[in-house]
Design an enzyme around this catalytic site. Sequence first.
Site, PDB file in Angstrom:
ATOM      1  N   LYS A   1       0.841  -1.213   0.000  1.00 48.03           N
ATOM      2  CA  LYS A   1       0.000   0.000   0.000  1.00 48.03           C
ATOM      3  C   LYS A   1       0.869   1.254   0.000  1.00 48.03           C
ATOM      4  CE  LYS A   1      -1.970  -1.136   3.955  1.00 48.03           C
ATOM      5  NZ  LYS A   1      -1.321  -2.427   4.284  1.00 48.03           N
TER       6      LYS A   1
ATOM      7  N   ARG B   1     -10.110   0.634   8.215  1.00 47.35           N
ATOM      8  CA  ARG B   1      -9.683  -0.700   8.608  1.00 47.35           C
ATOM      9  C   ARG B   1     -10.767  -1.441   9.373  1.00 47.35           C
ATOM     10  NH1 ARG B   1      -3.802   0.307   8.665  1.00 47.35           N
ATOM     11  NH2 ARG B   1      -2.766  -1.557   9.352  1.00 47.35           N
TER      12      ARG B   1
ATOM     13  N   ARG C   1      11.988  -4.782   5.366  1.00 43.12           N
ATOM     14  CA  ARG C   1      11.687  -3.388   4.989  1.00 43.12           C
ATOM     15  C   ARG C   1      12.492  -2.370   5.812  1.00 43.12           C
ATOM     16  NH1 ARG C   1       5.597  -1.640   5.497  1.00 43.12           N
ATOM     17  NH2 ARG C   1       5.854  -2.552   7.560  1.00 43.12           N
TER      18      ARG C   1
ATOM     19  N   ARG D   1      10.791  -0.178  11.407  1.00 45.03           N
ATOM     20  CA  ARG D   1       9.657   0.000  12.312  1.00 45.03           C
ATOM     21  C   ARG D   1       9.706  -0.996  13.466  1.00 45.03           C
ATOM     22  NH1 ARG D   1       4.518   0.363   8.320  1.00 45.03           N
ATOM     23  NH2 ARG D   1       3.649  -0.899  10.001  1.00 45.03           N
TER      24      ARG D   1
ATOM     25  N   ARG E   1      -0.891  -8.506  13.248  1.00 47.33           N
ATOM     26  CA  ARG E   1      -1.430  -7.507  12.314  1.00 47.33           C
ATOM     27  C   ARG E   1      -2.230  -8.198  11.199  1.00 47.33           C
ATOM     28  NH1 ARG E   1       4.153  -4.768  11.243  1.00 47.33           N
ATOM     29  NH2 ARG E   1       3.155  -3.902   9.389  1.00 47.33           N
TER      30      ARG E   1
END
Length: 215
Positions: free
Chosen positions: A13, A88, A127, A161, A172
């Site tokens: 996203k 969400r 990431r 993160r 998640r």
Amino acid sequence: MNIILLGPPGAGKGTQAQRLVERFGMRQLSTGDMLRAAVKAGTPVGLKAKAVMEAGELVSDEIVSALISDELAAMGSDVGAIFDGYPRTEAQAVSLEAILDSHGRKLDHVIELDVDEDALVERITGRFTCASCGKGYHDRFERPEKEGVCDKCGSTEFKRRPDDNEETVRTRMAEYRAKTAPILPFYEKNGIVSRVDGMADMDAVTAAIEAILNR
Ligand code: AP5
Ligand code: MG
């Protein structure tokens, strides 16, 4: 144009939103980025959100909808919005309708990034982003052209993160399956949902999204 990018953690996203910002001058509205900024700044919202985010659970609907409402109010009416990571829950989807209405906007597309969850853990744990401009990278899939230097702004500082570890990612994903995926029928009724193969390479995903926007 106002669009929602929908997909589980690591679906791409943020990556695709950044590309649409560059190509079409749209604005990325990422509740995750807004919350991380609030945590960093130590605001009351940040203090409430920190532990919830670190656990991989969802922050309250009221908090995130207020963030989106404030951002939209500060935007020019001619600038398109890309909702990244919002809504969400069903309650957020209902709030978004009202917020868009109050700004004379309407949703044009909900684009679902269709992905294989098992591959996402590797995407997320690899990431990292530029600490200065926020450009996203990946240990395997998208390294800076010059090792240790951001392609976009030249910074040599990068960050990861705190919620990008395997255990939190699993929570998640479970949250996505339980609370976010069920909002799709809400939009399917309006005939504005399109699916894109999120496992294709990044450029192919961008091309597929652009084809939908140009339809
Ligand atoms: P948020 O920041 O929204 O995180 P998320 O939904 O878990 O999604 P990610 O940002 O992890 O994934 P992404 O889809 O953006 O993937 P990316 O493009 O980076 O939310 C974080 C937390 O904040 C939540 O857990 C919650 O606590 C809270 N929160 C936020 N919004 C909320 C809301 N509305 N309500 C309640 N709580 C909320 O890609 C991942 C990696 O893969 C990158 O390294 C990238 O380079 C790579 N990659 C991308 N595409 C490809 C591709 N096609 N091929 C190979 N690699 C790829
Ligand atoms: Mg993201």
